[in-house]
Design a protein around this motif. Sequence first.
Motif, PDB file in Angstrom:
ATOM      1  N   ASP A   1       0.839  -1.195   0.000  1.00  0.00           N
ATOM      2  CA  ASP A   1       0.000   0.000   0.000  1.00  0.00           C
ATOM      3  C   ASP A   1       0.874   1.245   0.000  1.00  0.00           C
ATOM      4  OD1 ASP A   1      -2.233  -1.519   0.031  1.00  0.00           O
ATOM      5  OD2 ASP A   1      -2.676  -1.225   2.158  1.00  0.00           O
ATOM      6  N   ARG A   2       0.478   2.222  -0.798  1.00  0.00           N
ATOM      7  CA  ARG A   2       1.154   3.516  -0.794  1.00  0.00           C
ATOM      8  C   ARG A   2       0.160   4.548  -0.264  1.00  0.00           C
ATOM      9  NH1 ARG A   2       2.701   4.773  -6.416  1.00  0.00           N
ATOM     10  NH2 ARG A   2       1.116   3.283  -6.977  1.00  0.00           N
ATOM     11  N   PRO A   3       0.476   5.173   0.836  1.00  0.00           N
ATOM     12  CA  PRO A   3      -0.480   6.096   1.451  1.00  0.00           C
ATOM     13  C   PRO A   3      -0.597   7.413   0.690  1.00  0.00           C
ATOM     14  CG  PRO A   3       1.562   6.090   2.689  1.00  0.00           C
ATOM     15  CD  PRO A   3       1.710   5.051   1.608  1.00  0.00           C
ATOM     16  N   LEU A   4      -1.720   8.043   0.852  1.00  0.00           N
ATOM     17  CA  LEU A   4      -1.949   9.404   0.357  1.00  0.00           C
ATOM     18  C   LEU A   4      -2.830  10.113   1.365  1.00  0.00           C
ATOM     19  CD1 LEU A   4      -5.098   9.580  -0.768  1.00  0.00           C
ATOM     20  CD2 LEU A   4      -4.120   8.461  -2.737  1.00  0.00           C
ATOM     21  N   THR A   5      -2.868  11.428   1.237  1.00  0.00           N
ATOM     22  CA  THR A   5      -3.723  12.229   2.111  1.00  0.00           C
ATOM     23  C   THR A   5      -4.472  13.240   1.260  1.00  0.00           C
ATOM     24  OG1 THR A   5      -2.164  12.010   3.945  1.00  0.00           O
ATOM     25  CG2 THR A   5      -3.802  13.757   4.118  1.00  0.00           C
ATOM     26  N   ILE A   6      -5.780  13.313   1.455  1.00  0.00           N
ATOM     27  CA  ILE A   6      -6.575  14.350   0.802  1.00  0.00           C
ATOM     28  C   ILE A   6      -7.130  15.248   1.895  1.00  0.00           C
ATOM     29  CG2 ILE A   6      -7.153  12.876  -1.162  1.00  0.00           C
ATOM     30  CD1 ILE A   6      -9.951  12.500   0.005  1.00  0.00           C
ATOM     31  N   LEU A   7      -7.473  16.470   1.503  1.00  0.00           N
ATOM     32  CA  LEU A   7      -8.092  17.398   2.455  1.00  0.00           C
ATOM     33  C   LEU A   7      -9.582  17.433   2.158  1.00  0.00           C
ATOM     34  CD1 LEU A   7      -5.731  20.505   2.624  1.00  0.00           C
ATOM     35  CD2 LEU A   7      -6.102  18.752   4.366  1.00  0.00           C
TER      36      LEU A   7
ATOM     37  N   ASP B   1     -12.882  19.333   3.286  1.00  0.00           N
ATOM     38  CA  ASP B   1     -13.324  20.502   4.038  1.00  0.00           C
ATOM     39  C   ASP B   1     -12.233  20.955   5.005  1.00  0.00           C
ATOM     40  OD1 ASP B   1     -15.745  20.517   2.685  1.00  0.00           O
ATOM     41  OD2 ASP B   1     -16.759  19.320   4.213  1.00  0.00           O
ATOM     42  N   GLY B   2     -10.996  20.887   4.540  1.00  0.00           N
ATOM     43  CA  GLY B   2      -9.860  21.355   5.322  1.00  0.00           C
ATOM     44  C   GLY B   2      -9.277  20.350   6.295  1.00  0.00           C
ATOM     45  N   GLU B   3      -9.903  19.183   6.403  1.00  0.00           N
ATOM     46  CA  GLU B   3      -9.426  18.159   7.345  1.00  0.00           C
ATOM     47  C   GLU B   3      -8.690  17.044   6.585  1.00  0.00           C
ATOM     48  OE1 GLU B   3     -11.455  14.708  10.074  1.00  0.00           O
ATOM     49  OE2 GLU B   3     -12.527  16.589   9.821  1.00  0.00           O
ATOM     50  N   PRO B   4      -7.466  16.705   6.990  1.00  0.00           N
ATOM     51  CA  PRO B   4      -6.750  15.636   6.300  1.00  0.00           C
ATOM     52  C   PRO B   4      -7.417  14.275   6.508  1.00  0.00           C
ATOM     53  CG  PRO B   4      -5.443  16.492   8.137  1.00  0.00           C
ATOM     54  CD  PRO B   4      -6.700  17.287   8.085  1.00  0.00           C
ATOM     55  N   VAL B   5      -7.546  13.528   5.403  1.00  0.00           N
ATOM     56  CA  VAL B   5      -8.115  12.182   5.454  1.00  0.00           C
ATOM     57  C   VAL B   5      -7.138  11.254   4.736  1.00  0.00           C
ATOM     58  CG1 VAL B   5     -10.057  10.705   4.829  1.00  0.00           C
ATOM     59  CG2 VAL B   5     -10.474  13.095   5.483  1.00  0.00           C
ATOM     60  N   ALA B   6      -6.726  10.194   5.399  1.00  0.00           N
ATOM     61  CA  ALA B   6      -5.735   9.268   4.860  1.00  0.00           C
ATOM     62  C   ALA B   6      -6.393   8.231   3.973  1.00  0.00           C
ATOM     63  CB  ALA B   6      -4.992   8.579   5.998  1.00  0.00           C
ATOM     64  N   GLY B   7      -5.700   7.892   2.895  1.00  0.00           N
ATOM     65  CA  GLY B   7      -6.164   6.861   1.989  1.00  0.00           C
ATOM     66  C   GLY B   7      -4.992   6.103   1.412  1.00  0.00           C
ATOM     67  N   THR B   8      -5.272   5.353   0.365  1.00  0.00           N
ATOM     68  CA  THR B   8      -4.265   4.534  -0.293  1.00  0.00           C
ATOM     69  C   THR B   8      -4.317   4.802  -1.786  1.00  0.00           C
ATOM     70  OG1 THR B   8      -4.538   2.815   1.373  1.00  0.00           O
ATOM     71  CG2 THR B   8      -3.537   2.145  -0.698  1.00  0.00           C
ATOM     72  N   VAL B   9      -3.171   4.878  -2.420  1.00  0.00           N
ATOM     73  CA  VAL B   9      -3.114   5.079  -3.869  1.00  0.00           C
ATOM     74  C   VAL B   9      -3.953   4.002  -4.552  1.00  0.00           C
ATOM     75  CG1 VAL B   9      -1.591   5.027  -5.885  1.00  0.00           C
ATOM     76  CG2 VAL B   9      -0.885   6.240  -3.803  1.00  0.00           C
TER      77      VAL B   9
END
Length: 105
Positions: free
Chosen positions: A18-24, A26-34
């Motif tokens: 898994d390669r992690p990513l982070t999206i924002l 509404d201004g809050e970071p949310v972790a996901g996976t590529v």
Amino acid sequence: MTSRRMPVDRDPVEPGPDRPLTILVDGEPVAGTVGQTIAGVLLAAGRREWRTTSAGGAPRGVFCGIGVCFDCLVDVNGLRDVRACLRRARDGDVVVRQGEPEVVA
Ligand code: FES
């Protein structure tokens, strides 16, 4: 019918780590996976609704999951009406939930 489990070392897809990513969101970071869609990131983070309807403000999230119903719309990097179930998340994406103004008859 039984479920089928395949050991990772025998999976013909040969998934990598898994390669992690982070999206924002509404201004809050949310972790996901590529490889996840924006909807996938949101659902994995425990979010089930991220939009409200114009008539009555009913909550919406994923309904069809295949790009047909448009229930999952979000703004992504300033682009409005992106279907979260179709758009792959990219590290650093800025996602804004949509809330339609109440329609006055
Ligand atoms: S959930 Fe139906 S279009 Fe995205």
